[in-house]
Design an enzyme around this catalytic site. Structure first.
Site, short mmCIF file in Angstrom:
data_model
loop_
_atom_site.label_atom_id
_atom_site.label_comp_id
_atom_site.label_asym_id
_atom_site.label_seq_id
_atom_site.Cartn_x
_atom_site.Cartn_y
_atom_site.Cartn_z
N ASN A 15 0.84 -1.21 0.00
CA ASN A 15 0.00 0.00 0.00
C ASN A 15 0.86 1.25 0.00
OD1 ASN A 15 -3.05 -0.41 0.15
ND2 ASN A 15 -2.27 -2.00 1.53
N ARG A 65 2.04 1.82 25.52
CA ARG A 65 1.60 2.25 24.19
C ARG A 65 1.56 3.77 24.10
NH1 ARG A 65 -3.33 0.87 21.97
NH2 ARG A 65 -4.34 0.31 23.90
N ARG A 91 -0.07 -2.01 15.04
CA ARG A 91 -0.19 -1.57 16.43
C ARG A 91 -1.49 -0.79 16.59
NH1 ARG A 91 3.87 -1.37 19.81
NH2 ARG A 91 2.94 0.39 20.91
N HIS A 109 -8.19 -1.22 5.77
CA HIS A 109 -8.49 -2.52 6.38
C HIS A 109 -8.97 -3.47 5.28
CE1 HIS A 109 -9.55 -5.33 9.52
NE2 HIS A 109 -10.69 -5.55 8.88
N ASP A 141 -10.27 5.89 14.96
CA ASP A 141 -10.71 6.39 16.26
C ASP A 141 -10.14 5.46 17.32
OD1 ASP A 141 -12.28 4.14 16.29
OD2 ASP A 141 -14.19 5.19 16.12
N GLY A 143 -11.27 2.88 18.74
CA GLY A 143 -11.63 1.47 18.67
C GLY A 143 -10.77 0.73 17.65
N ASP A 145 -10.66 -0.58 14.21
CA ASP A 145 -11.28 -0.52 12.88
C ASP A 145 -12.73 -0.04 12.95
OD1 ASP A 145 -8.89 -1.58 11.80
OD2 ASP A 145 -9.54 -3.61 12.31
#
Ligand code: GRF
Length: 211
Positions: A15, A65, A91, A109, A141, A143, A145
Site C-alpha cells: 500500500n 503504548r 499496532r 483494512h 478512532d 476502537g 477498525d
C-alpha cells in the site's frame, strides 16, 4: 498544493508503494516520512529507494503504548506532517496520536467494515463463507477498525479461492482506493458528521472490483 503525509507500516508495504507511485504521478500527498515498528519491514526499503526519510520505533524501547505514541508524535512533528496514513501498521494507536492529529489519521483494512475487524480479516471472510468482501479506508478512532468510513471497495470471494488468492485480490483493490481516499483527505474534501463521511465533488464512495 501538496500536503505532508507520513505512512506507518509494519510489513511488506505494498500500500505504501501504491501511495508512493501515486505521489510520483502528481498526487497531492507528499510522502515525507515512513515509520515502522519493525526493522525488517520490507516497506522501509521501498521508502529508501525513493529517498524518503524513515524512522523505526520498536515496541520494546517503550514502557507503554502511550509512551510509544509520544515518541511517534515527536517524530511526526519533526517532519511537519499534517496527515498520517496507517498502511499495515500492526499496532493499536492511542489518544496520544489521535489527539495530536485530530481526524487526520486514516487506515486501510482488508474487509468491508464493520464485518471482520481486527486481525486476519481475509481469513475471517473466507472461513465465514462470505461471497463478497473487500477493503475499507476509514478514519482512525479509539476502537479497532471502528472509525467513520471514507471509501469501500468490494471484491468477490470465489469458490476456488485460497487465502493467498483472496488476499491478493483484496490488495489489488486496496491499491486503488487508498490513493483515492488520501487524495480526498489532503485536498480537504472530506466532510464528517458523526459516522457519515461525504466527499465534496465526488460520486458515491463505493467501488466494485470484480476482476
Ligand atoms: C493490507 O492488507 C492492509 O489492509 C492491512 O495490512 C495489509 C498491509 O499490506 N491493514 P501491505 O504492507 O501494504 O502490503
Amino acid at each position: 498544493m501538496s500536503a505532508r503525509v507520513a505512512v506507518l507500516i509494519s510489513g511488506s508495504g505494498t500500500n505504501l508503494q501504491a501511495l508512493l507511485d501515486a505521489s510520483a504521478d502528481g498526487h497531492p500527498a507528499d510522502i515525507v516520512l515512513v515509520v515502522s515498528d519493525r526493522h525488517k519491514a520490507r516497506g522501509l526499503q521501498r521508502a529508501r529507494d525513493r529517498g524518503i526519510p524513515t524512522a523505526v520505533l520498536l515496541k520494546r524501547d517503550f514502557e507503554s503504548r502511550r509512551a510509544y505514541d509520544r515518541a511517534l508524535v515527536d517524530v511526526l512533528r519533526e517532519h511537519q506532517v499534517s496527515w498520517v496514513a496507517l498502511a499495515g501498521f500492526m499496532r493499536l494507536v492511542t489518544s496520544v496520536l489521535l489527539d495530536a492529529f485530530p481526524m487526520h489519521v486514516i487506515n486501510i483494512h482488508p474487509a468491508l467494515l464493520p464485518a471482520f475487524p481486527g486481525l486476519h480479516a481475509q481469513r475471517q471472510a473466507l472461513e465465514h463463507g462470505t461471497k463478497i468482501t473487500g477493503a475499507t479506508v476509514h478514519f482512525v478512532d479509539d476502537g479497532t477498525d471502528t472509525g467513520p468510513i471514507i471509501v469501500q471497495s468490494a471484491v468477490p470471494v470465489l469458490a476456488t479461492d485460497d487465502l493467498e488468492a483472496l488476499q491478493q485480490r483484496i490488495l489489488r483493490t486496496e491499491h486503488q482506493i487508498y490513493p483515492l481516499a488520501l487524495r480526498w483527505a489532503v485536498e480537504g474534501r472530506l466532510q464528517v458528521e458523526g459516522r457519515q463521511v461525504s466527499v465534496k465533488g465526488a460520486p458515491p464512495t463505493f467501488l466494485w472490483s470484480g476482476d
